[in-house]
Write an enzyme that holds these catalytic residues in place. Structure first.
Site, PDB file in Angstrom:
ATOM      1  N   ARG A 147       9.654  -5.188   1.160  1.00 30.47           N
ATOM      2  CA  ARG A 147       9.774  -3.788   0.755  1.00 30.47           C
ATOM      3  C   ARG A 147       9.860  -2.917   1.999  1.00 30.47           C
ATOM      4  NH1 ARG A 147       5.370   0.098  -2.371  1.00 30.47           N
ATOM      5  NH2 ARG A 147       4.716   0.475  -0.217  1.00 30.47           N
ATOM      6  N   TYR A 159       3.783   8.502   1.492  1.00 27.35           N
ATOM      7  CA  TYR A 159       3.400   7.240   0.870  1.00 27.35           C
ATOM      8  C   TYR A 159       4.052   6.027   1.545  1.00 27.35           C
ATOM      9  CZ  TYR A 159       3.394   3.287  -2.178  1.00 27.35           C
ATOM     10  OH  TYR A 159       3.243   2.011  -2.642  1.00 27.35           O
ATOM     11  N   ASP A 223      10.239   1.662  -2.937  1.00 25.68           N
ATOM     12  CA  ASP A 223       9.426   2.336  -3.951  1.00 25.68           C
ATOM     13  C   ASP A 223       9.580   3.846  -3.777  1.00 25.68           C
ATOM     14  OD1 ASP A 223       7.477   3.160  -5.738  1.00 25.68           O
ATOM     15  OD2 ASP A 223       5.937   1.774  -5.005  1.00 25.68           O
ATOM     16  N   HIS A 225       8.111   5.905  -5.764  1.00 26.64           N
ATOM     17  CA  HIS A 225       6.768   6.369  -6.118  1.00 26.64           C
ATOM     18  C   HIS A 225       6.756   7.659  -6.945  1.00 26.64           C
ATOM     19  CE1 HIS A 225       2.349   6.108  -5.445  1.00 26.64           C
ATOM     20  NE2 HIS A 225       2.653   4.839  -5.299  1.00 26.64           N
ATOM     21  N   GLU A 249      12.114   1.115  -7.155  1.00 22.21           N
ATOM     22  CA  GLU A 249      10.927   1.155  -8.020  1.00 22.21           C
ATOM     23  C   GLU A 249      10.491   2.587  -8.328  1.00 22.21           C
ATOM     24  OE1 GLU A 249       7.812  -1.040  -6.173  1.00 22.21           O
ATOM     25  OE2 GLU A 249       6.222  -0.044  -7.293  1.00 22.21           O
ATOM     26  N   GLU A 275       4.005   0.115 -12.943  1.00 27.24           N
ATOM     27  CA  GLU A 275       2.695  -0.269 -12.397  1.00 27.24           C
ATOM     28  C   GLU A 275       1.573   0.575 -12.991  1.00 27.24           C
ATOM     29  OE1 GLU A 275       3.620   0.414  -8.241  1.00 27.24           O
ATOM     30  OE2 GLU A 275       2.332   2.169  -8.185  1.00 27.24           O
ATOM     31  N   ARG A 296       6.847  -3.914 -13.931  1.00 29.67           N
ATOM     32  CA  ARG A 296       5.878  -3.851 -12.838  1.00 29.67           C
ATOM     33  C   ARG A 296       4.427  -3.980 -13.302  1.00 29.67           C
ATOM     34  NH1 ARG A 296       5.441  -4.626  -8.185  1.00 29.67           N
ATOM     35  NH2 ARG A 296       4.865  -2.655  -7.235  1.00 29.67           N
ATOM     36  N   HIS A 325       2.743  -5.883 -10.267  1.00 30.12           N
ATOM     37  CA  HIS A 325       2.132  -5.073  -9.217  1.00 30.12           C
ATOM     38  C   HIS A 325       1.066  -5.902  -8.488  1.00 30.12           C
ATOM     39  CE1 HIS A 325       0.015  -0.968  -8.272  1.00 30.12           C
ATOM     40  NE2 HIS A 325       0.940  -1.246  -7.374  1.00 30.12           N
ATOM     41  N   GLU A 352       4.577  -9.096  -5.951  1.00 30.61           N
ATOM     42  CA  GLU A 352       4.173  -8.304  -4.793  1.00 30.61           C
ATOM     43  C   GLU A 352       2.896  -8.910  -4.218  1.00 30.61           C
ATOM     44  OE1 GLU A 352       2.924  -4.363  -5.825  1.00 30.61           O
ATOM     45  OE2 GLU A 352       3.488  -3.545  -3.877  1.00 30.61           O
ATOM     46  N   TRP A 415       2.632  12.234  -6.743  1.00 31.02           N
ATOM     47  CA  TRP A 415       2.380  11.367  -5.582  1.00 31.02           C
ATOM     48  C   TRP A 415       2.767   9.938  -5.916  1.00 31.02           C
ATOM     49  CZ3 TRP A 415      -0.645   7.059  -4.546  1.00 31.02           C
ATOM     50  CH2 TRP A 415      -0.648   6.667  -3.192  1.00 31.02           C
TER      51      TRP A 415
HETATM   52  O1  EZ4 Z   1       0.399   3.327  -4.857  1.00 33.06           O
HETATM   53  O2  EZ4 Z   1      -1.558   0.496  -5.761  1.00 33.06           O
HETATM   54  O3  EZ4 Z   1       4.047  -0.556  -5.400  1.00 33.06           O
HETATM   55  N1  EZ4 Z   1       2.953  -0.290  -5.046  1.00 33.06           N
HETATM   56  C1  EZ4 Z   1       2.367   0.901  -5.162  1.00 33.06           C
HETATM   57  C2  EZ4 Z   1       0.928   0.979  -4.714  1.00 33.06           C
HETATM   58  C3  EZ4 Z   1       0.159   2.070  -5.441  1.00 33.06           C
HETATM   59  C4  EZ4 Z   1      -1.317   1.805  -5.352  1.00 33.06           C
HETATM   60  C5  EZ4 Z   1      -2.103   2.770  -6.217  1.00 33.06           C
HETATM   61  O4  EZ4 Z   1      -3.395   2.317  -6.392  1.00 33.06           O
HETATM   62  O5  EZ4 Z   1       2.986   1.838  -5.601  1.00 33.06           O
HETATM   63  O6  EZ4 Z   1       0.849   1.151  -3.330  1.00 33.06           O
HETATM   64 CO    CO Z   2       4.780   1.071  -6.614  1.00 30.06          CO
END
Ligand code: EZ4
Ligand code: CO
Length: 415
Positions: A147, A159, A223, A225, A249, A275, A296, A325, A352, A415
């Site tokens: 990733r 992030y 990701d 996010h 993702e 996730e 996920r 996840h 992962e 976030w």
């Molecule tokens: O932000 O597990 O793909 N992985 C993620 C993680 C999440 C955390 C949150 O607890 O997006 O890093």
């Molecule tokens: Co993620």
């Protein structure tokens, strides 16, 4: 075989973990992971105050019945706290059943469908040199899929960047290494910054650079996010097509999964989501409409092995695969459960795997192997994880929160 004792153990070796430990009248111990990052104690209370009293004296062999009882008798269904609590009970009962049978758990799930699990690790960097070093490091560790998360010019902290992470205790101590643990040990959540236009401009240039440096073959993931609108997500998917991602993702937030229809109309970049989903119903529409390519969901947050298996069996009918996840906030118990399930199902995609710290590996004694980028849960009866209760007791809970985002004008952003 009756449940004799049920204990909820909170330990924080490198980060917080919540573990349910069941013991039967004939002395078998089963473990389940109930860790919900940043909201750990809510699950502890759900289990201790409302679930443990219902478990004592129950037939430990009745896994499905116990799941249905906990899910339906509560009346208040679904949600991360409830489903993490039920997951812990479910996994602990599978652990016990497999120990009673004298078999590794994957045998009870139908036996191995493959020799090992393809994994991906998290490479990251504020800039390209740091990112390239991180990719090389992951290749040296054996990872066959990676990733990619990158800093964005103008943004201080976003992030997925390992070097951003700060821990109050011992982050620099020898042996303690996390690719990226976003939760921080502090009384308040850390504030990060975000700008979608800068991100959308920058990320395709990062993937171009990574492909130029590391070649076309290695599976690369990314990701987003939860930060984009559907049309922004569609554009990112399109812009990344030349770089052949394994998946993109969480492009849009979880509340409107049907938003992926619009994304799908515009891009052939494979999509992964879920996730933070908790039940098969969260996935139902996007599986049926084939709006995603990878599920996920984690065992720990999807009501355990029993319920995630149903979800993945449903996905299999639509050629959708697993992408469970596996961040550091899934405990070694939750990771082991994922490995047994992933080894058994036909539609396994990728796992992962971020690797826990040294102290975590002392608290949780594990039997899994990681060789040439492939995970295997090992052959010990049950999950293959034992909790060292004394070691766990040395690390009491530490308050920790996930960060949150603000835009330049101060607006709170996903976030
Ligand atoms: O932000 O597990 O793909 N992985 C993620 C993680 C999440 C955390 C949150 O607890 O997006 O890093
Ligand atoms: Co993620």
């Amino acid at each position: 075989m009756f449940i004799d004792s049920a204990e909820v153990i909170v330990t924080s070796p490198d980060r917080n973990f919540v573990t349910l430990r069941l013991q039967t009248d004939d002395g078998l111990v089963g473990l389940g992971d109930a860790t919900l990052n940043g909201r750990e104690l809510a699950v502890v209370s759900y289990l201790r105050d409302h679930v443990v009293p219902l478990l004592i004296g129950r037939d430990a062999s009745r896994i499905e019945d116990t799941w249905q009882f906990l899910y339906r008798s509560a009346y208040w269904r679904r949600g991360p706290v409830t489903m993490a609590a039920i997951a812990a009970v479910d996994v602990a009962l599978w652990d016990i059943k497999a120990k009673a049978a004298g078999m590794p758990l994957y045998q009870l799930l139908g036996g191995a469908s493959r020799t090992g699990l393809l994994t991906y690790g998290h490479a990251s960097g504020q800039d390209l040199p740091e990112l390239f070093d991180s990719v090389r490091h992951h290749l040296e560790l054996g990872y066959k899929a990676i990733r990619i998360q990158s800093g964005v010019p103008g943004l201080k902290s976003i992030y997925g960047i390992a070097s951003n992470a700060t821990f109050e205790i011992d982050q620099t101590a020898e042996g303690v290494r996390y690719d990226h643990e976003p939760a921080r040990r502090a009384a308040l959540p850390f504030e990060e910054d975000w700008d979608t236009r800068s991100y959308l401009r920058h990320i395709p240039t990062v993937f171009e650079a990574v492909r130029n440096e590391f070649g076309p073959a290695i599976p690369l993931l990314h990701d987003a996010h939860h930060r984009l609108t559907p049309i922004q997500a569609a554009r990112l998917g399109k812009d990344l097509e030349p770089f052949d991602l394994f998946w993109l993702e969480d492009v849009t937030p979880a509340e409107n999964p049907e938003a992926l229809r619009l994304v799908r109309q515009h891009t052939t970049t494979p999509l992964a989501i879920g996730e933070i989903f908790n039940t098969v119903w969260d996935f139902q529409q996007i599986i049926r409409e084939q709006l995603i390519d990878y599920v996920r969901g984690a065992v720990t947050h999807m009501g355990g092995i029993s319920h995630l298996r149903k979800t993945l069996d449903y996905a299999a009918q639509y050629q959708i695969k697993s992408g469970m996840h596996g961040p550091t906030d899934i405990s070694p118990v939750g990771m082991a459960a994922a490995m047994h399930l992933g080894l058994a199902i036909h539609n396994f995609g990728i796992q992962e795997y971020m690797q826990h710290g040294e102290r975590t590996n002392v608290v949780f004694e594990q039997s899994f192997t990681f060789v040439d980028g492939m995970l295997h849960p090992g052959e010990r009866p049950g999950l293959g994880v034992e909790l060292n209760v004394d070691a766990a007791g040395e690390y009491p809970y530490v308050q920790a929160y996930l960060p949150y985002n603000r835009l330049a004008d101060g607006t709170v952003h996903d976030w």
